[in-house]
Design a protein around this motif. Sequence first.
Motif, PDB file in Angstrom:
ATOM      1  N   VAL A   8       0.859  -1.182   0.000  1.00  0.00           N
ATOM      2  CA  VAL A   8       0.000   0.000   0.000  1.00  0.00           C
ATOM      3  C   VAL A   8       0.897   1.234   0.000  1.00  0.00           C
ATOM      4  O   VAL A   8       1.437   1.628   1.027  1.00  0.00           O
ATOM      5  N   ARG A   9       1.113   1.797  -1.192  1.00  0.00           N
ATOM      6  CA  ARG A   9       1.967   2.985  -1.355  1.00  0.00           C
ATOM      7  C   ARG A   9       3.329   2.813  -0.680  1.00  0.00           C
ATOM      8  O   ARG A   9       3.813   3.691   0.045  1.00  0.00           O
ATOM      9  N   ARG A  68       4.106   0.711   1.663  1.00  0.00           N
ATOM     10  CA  ARG A  68       4.003   0.130   2.997  1.00  0.00           C
ATOM     11  C   ARG A  68       3.508  -1.301   2.866  1.00  0.00           C
ATOM     12  O   ARG A  68       2.462  -1.552   2.281  1.00  0.00           O
ATOM     13  N   VAL A 105       1.676  -4.354   4.005  1.00  0.00           N
ATOM     14  CA  VAL A 105       0.593  -4.623   4.956  1.00  0.00           C
ATOM     15  C   VAL A 105       0.390  -6.129   5.052  1.00  0.00           C
ATOM     16  O   VAL A 105       0.146  -6.806   4.059  1.00  0.00           O
ATOM     17  N   ARG A 151      -8.966  -1.219  10.301  1.00  0.00           N
ATOM     18  CA  ARG A 151      -7.689  -0.795   9.718  1.00  0.00           C
ATOM     19  C   ARG A 151      -7.873  -0.160   8.357  1.00  0.00           C
ATOM     20  O   ARG A 151      -6.986   0.519   7.866  1.00  0.00           O
ATOM     21  N   MET A 152      -9.019  -0.427   7.731  1.00  0.00           N
ATOM     22  CA  MET A 152      -9.292   0.062   6.386  1.00  0.00           C
ATOM     23  C   MET A 152     -10.629   0.803   6.367  1.00  0.00           C
ATOM     24  O   MET A 152     -11.563   0.430   7.090  1.00  0.00           O
ATOM     25  N   ILE A 199      -5.683   2.978   5.871  1.00  0.00           N
ATOM     26  CA  ILE A 199      -5.696   2.423   4.520  1.00  0.00           C
ATOM     27  C   ILE A 199      -7.081   2.704   3.945  1.00  0.00           C
ATOM     28  O   ILE A 199      -8.092   2.300   4.519  1.00  0.00           O
ATOM     29  N   SER A 256      -9.772   2.604   0.780  1.00  0.00           N
ATOM     30  CA  SER A 256     -10.159   2.077  -0.527  1.00  0.00           C
ATOM     31  C   SER A 256     -11.314   2.898  -1.072  1.00  0.00           C
ATOM     32  O   SER A 256     -12.091   3.493  -0.319  1.00  0.00           O
ATOM     33  N   ASP A 287      -5.988   4.512  -1.602  1.00  0.00           N
ATOM     34  CA  ASP A 287      -4.900   3.538  -1.660  1.00  0.00           C
ATOM     35  C   ASP A 287      -5.250   2.283  -2.452  1.00  0.00           C
ATOM     36  O   ASP A 287      -4.374   1.615  -2.982  1.00  0.00           O
TER      37      ASP A 287
END
Length: 275
Positions: A7-8, A10, A12, A55-56, A96, A98, A117
């Motif tokens: 993710v960019r 990072r 995960v 987390r998202m 994160i 979406s 992301d």
Amino acid sequence: MQYTINVRGRLVDLSQPMVMGILNATPDSFYSGSRKQTEAEIADRANQIISEGGRMIDVGAFSTRPGGAMEVSEEEETSRLKHALAIVRREQPDAIVSVDTYRPRVARRCVEDFGADIINDVSEGGITGIVDTPIHEEGDMFQTVAQLQVPYILMSVQPTLETMMKNFADEVHRLRDLGAKDIILDPGYGFGKTLDQNYEILSHAERLAELELPVLVGISRKSMIFKKAGGDPTTSLPGTIALNAVSLMKGASILRVHDVKEAVQTVVCCGGLSD
């Protein structure tokens, strides 16, 4: 299974299941509790998702629910997402995020200009737009994903596990050939399937692990729950918890939900997270 997504830059880790909270910047999503349109509502929802253990954050601006979703122009969807994503990024810069869209040009704007992301596509790469409606958008989602080099949630609209697995295998091959790297599969409960077909797929969902990719399950408060158990979306939290637990035991890596706190507890009690 041990899965990671980039993710960019990072890495995960999805070896422990994650919870994705739904934030709908739309007036007509099927569950009224998820509709957030004002700046304060969007900010509160983004903060709630993270504070409850999500987390998202999945941000959508065009309801694609079966049975009566209103058509929204590309311009209107883009405007709604620009507004919502700016607030989400301000409130939760490390989350994160979406973007829930089937339109390639909207997806590109959200990633390049608005800070998304991940692309979450309910059309299986362009098979459908609104449910049961042929897609007519400009651009190719698979090419867009590959060019943007972002994780991609590929949702199936197929009615059986056999056709789903075949299509997924073909689509993943196409995506890989284009250069896409991080692919997440979504069986697409409620999309292109009868009630019985939804449960037949769920009963054998562990087979999706054969494709060796992480699986997202979006079953939260859907009609497959209340059509079987009675009630409506507002009464479907217990069924959601039960089916999320089944999904985790069959290998799901991400739960996409309206009720984040309850989903996080489900993950913990199913052994997906340490205390």
